[in-house]
Design a protein around this motif. Structure first.
Motif, PDB file in Angstrom:
ATOM      1  N   PRO A   1     -41.866   6.316   5.086  1.00 35.57           N
ATOM      2  CA  PRO A   1     -41.803   7.625   5.755  1.00 35.57           C
ATOM      3  C   PRO A   1     -42.427   8.755   4.949  1.00 35.57           C
ATOM      4  O   PRO A   1     -43.032   9.659   5.521  1.00 35.57           O
ATOM      5  N   PHE A   2     -42.300   8.716   3.621  1.00 30.47           N
ATOM      6  CA  PHE A   2     -42.880   9.783   2.805  1.00 30.47           C
ATOM      7  C   PHE A   2     -44.404   9.791   2.943  1.00 30.47           C
ATOM      8  O   PHE A   2     -45.014  10.823   3.195  1.00 30.47           O
ATOM      9  N   LEU A   3     -45.012   8.643   2.762  1.00 32.48           N
ATOM     10  CA  LEU A   3     -46.462   8.538   2.863  1.00 32.48           C
ATOM     11  C   LEU A   3     -46.939   8.873   4.273  1.00 32.48           C
ATOM     12  O   LEU A   3     -47.932   9.575   4.458  1.00 32.48           O
ATOM     13  N   PHE A   4     -46.222   8.387   5.279  1.00 32.84           N
ATOM     14  CA  PHE A   4     -46.596   8.666   6.658  1.00 32.84           C
ATOM     15  C   PHE A   4     -46.559  10.168   6.924  1.00 32.84           C
ATOM     16  O   PHE A   4     -47.503  10.728   7.491  1.00 32.84           O
ATOM     17  N   TYR A   5     -45.477  10.832   6.520  1.00 32.75           N
ATOM     18  CA  TYR A   5     -45.364  12.264   6.777  1.00 32.75           C
ATOM     19  C   TYR A   5     -46.404  13.047   5.976  1.00 32.75           C
ATOM     20  O   TYR A   5     -47.052  13.951   6.502  1.00 32.75           O
TER      21      TYR A   5
ATOM     22  N   ALA B   1     -38.164  25.173   9.378  1.00 29.01           N
ATOM     23  CA  ALA B   1     -36.965  24.937   8.569  1.00 29.01           C
ATOM     24  C   ALA B   1     -36.958  23.504   8.019  1.00 29.01           C
ATOM     25  O   ALA B   1     -36.616  23.292   6.844  1.00 29.01           O
ATOM     26  N   GLN B   2     -37.327  22.537   8.849  1.00 31.54           N
ATOM     27  CA  GLN B   2     -37.379  21.151   8.378  1.00 31.54           C
ATOM     28  C   GLN B   2     -38.456  20.975   7.313  1.00 31.54           C
ATOM     29  O   GLN B   2     -38.242  20.277   6.326  1.00 31.54           O
ATOM     30  N   THR B   3     -39.598  21.606   7.508  1.00 29.52           N
ATOM     31  CA  THR B   3     -40.671  21.510   6.525  1.00 29.52           C
ATOM     32  C   THR B   3     -40.252  22.151   5.214  1.00 29.52           C
ATOM     33  O   THR B   3     -40.498  21.597   4.131  1.00 29.52           O
TER      34      THR B   3
ATOM     35  N   SER C   1     -34.110  13.598   5.141  1.00 26.91           N
ATOM     36  CA  SER C   1     -34.809  14.733   5.753  1.00 26.91           C
ATOM     37  C   SER C   1     -36.192  14.360   6.282  1.00 26.91           C
ATOM     38  O   SER C   1     -36.705  15.028   7.181  1.00 26.91           O
ATOM     39  N   VAL C   2     -36.807  13.313   5.735  1.00 27.39           N
ATOM     40  CA  VAL C   2     -38.165  12.975   6.164  1.00 27.39           C
ATOM     41  C   VAL C   2     -38.172  12.083   7.403  1.00 27.39           C
ATOM     42  O   VAL C   2     -39.093  12.168   8.209  1.00 27.39           O
ATOM     43  N   ARG C   3     -37.183  11.257   7.579  1.00 31.15           N
ATOM     44  CA  ARG C   3     -37.196  10.312   8.707  1.00 31.15           C
ATOM     45  C   ARG C   3     -37.313  10.995  10.074  1.00 31.15           C
ATOM     46  O   ARG C   3     -38.084  10.547  10.912  1.00 31.15           O
TER      47      ARG C   3
ATOM     48  N   SER D   1     -49.294  12.113   4.957  1.00 32.92           N
ATOM     49  CA  SER D   1     -50.661  11.887   5.427  1.00 32.92           C
ATOM     50  C   SER D   1     -50.924  12.460   6.810  1.00 32.92           C
ATOM     51  O   SER D   1     -52.075  12.649   7.195  1.00 32.92           O
ATOM     52  N   SER D   2     -49.872  12.719   7.573  1.00 33.62           N
ATOM     53  CA  SER D   2     -50.091  13.225   8.935  1.00 33.62           C
ATOM     54  C   SER D   2     -49.115  14.338   9.300  1.00 33.62           C
ATOM     55  O   SER D   2     -48.690  14.433  10.446  1.00 33.62           O
ATOM     56  N   SER D   3     -48.782  15.185   8.343  1.00 29.41           N
ATOM     57  CA  SER D   3     -47.818  16.260   8.610  1.00 29.41           C
ATOM     58  C   SER D   3     -48.334  17.269   9.631  1.00 29.41           C
ATOM     59  O   SER D   3     -47.544  17.922  10.305  1.00 29.41           O
TER      60      SER D   3
END
Length: 168
Positions: A68-72, A84-86, A115-117, A74-76
């Motif tokens: 999830p970290f890499l996915f987020y 707020a989530q960011t 928080s990232v999921r 790379s495509s945030s």
């Protein structure tokens, strides 16, 4: 037995059916549609479109859950995360790397992962509905490869023309 299992866990059954339909549509829908109605479709384009749709579908189904970290990261730009989530994600990331105590890092990592999921997505689409992105990619790749590959033979064009006339 399958019906009983489906009644016991309807939510999982629904997600499994949606995932199966997404996979099938991502791999086969572009080639089936274009195979019937586009005379330029050849085997190279069909294989390329099938593989492209399947890869995008599997990536979107698997990556947000496993990395999830890499996915987020790379495509945030495509995520539906609120400001707020960011901000919370960025604060936890900073806190994780700033912490010197391993116990504190472990605690922050748990919260950071939680928080990232929810924000590891594209436009808020759930992973089992990956066909929303994969089907257009399959169409695009099939068409592009079909335009640049050699045209199908006259025999193959006649075969598909016969299919079209019998289908109509």
């Amino acid at each position: 037995m399958a019906g009983a299992a489906a009644l016991l866990r309807p939510q999982e059954t629904l997600l499994g059916a949606a995932a199966a339909l997404s996979l099938a549509a991502s791999a086969f829908l572009p080639v089936l549609v274009l195979g019937l109605w586009w005379k330029r479709l050849g085997s190279d384009a069909a294989v390329a479109g099938t593989v492209a749709g399947l890869v995008v579908c599997l990536y979107y189904m698997i990556a947000p859950q496993t990395i999830p970290f890499l996915f987020y990261e790379s495509s945030s730009l495509l995520s539906d995360a609120t400001s707020a989530q960011t901000s919370a994600y960025e604060a936890l990331r900073y806190g994780y790397y700033a912490a010197s105590d391993p116990a504190a890092q472990a605690a922050i990592l748990t919260e950071w992962e939680a928080s990232v999921r929810p924000i590891a997505n594209w436009l808020g689409v759930h992973g089992v509905l990956a066909g929303v992105f994969a089907v257009p990619v399959g169409f695009l790749v099939t068409i592009l490869v079909g335009l640049f590959a050699s045209a199908p033979s006259a025999r193959r064009r006649r075969f598909f023309e016969n299919l079209r006339t019998k289908a109509a």
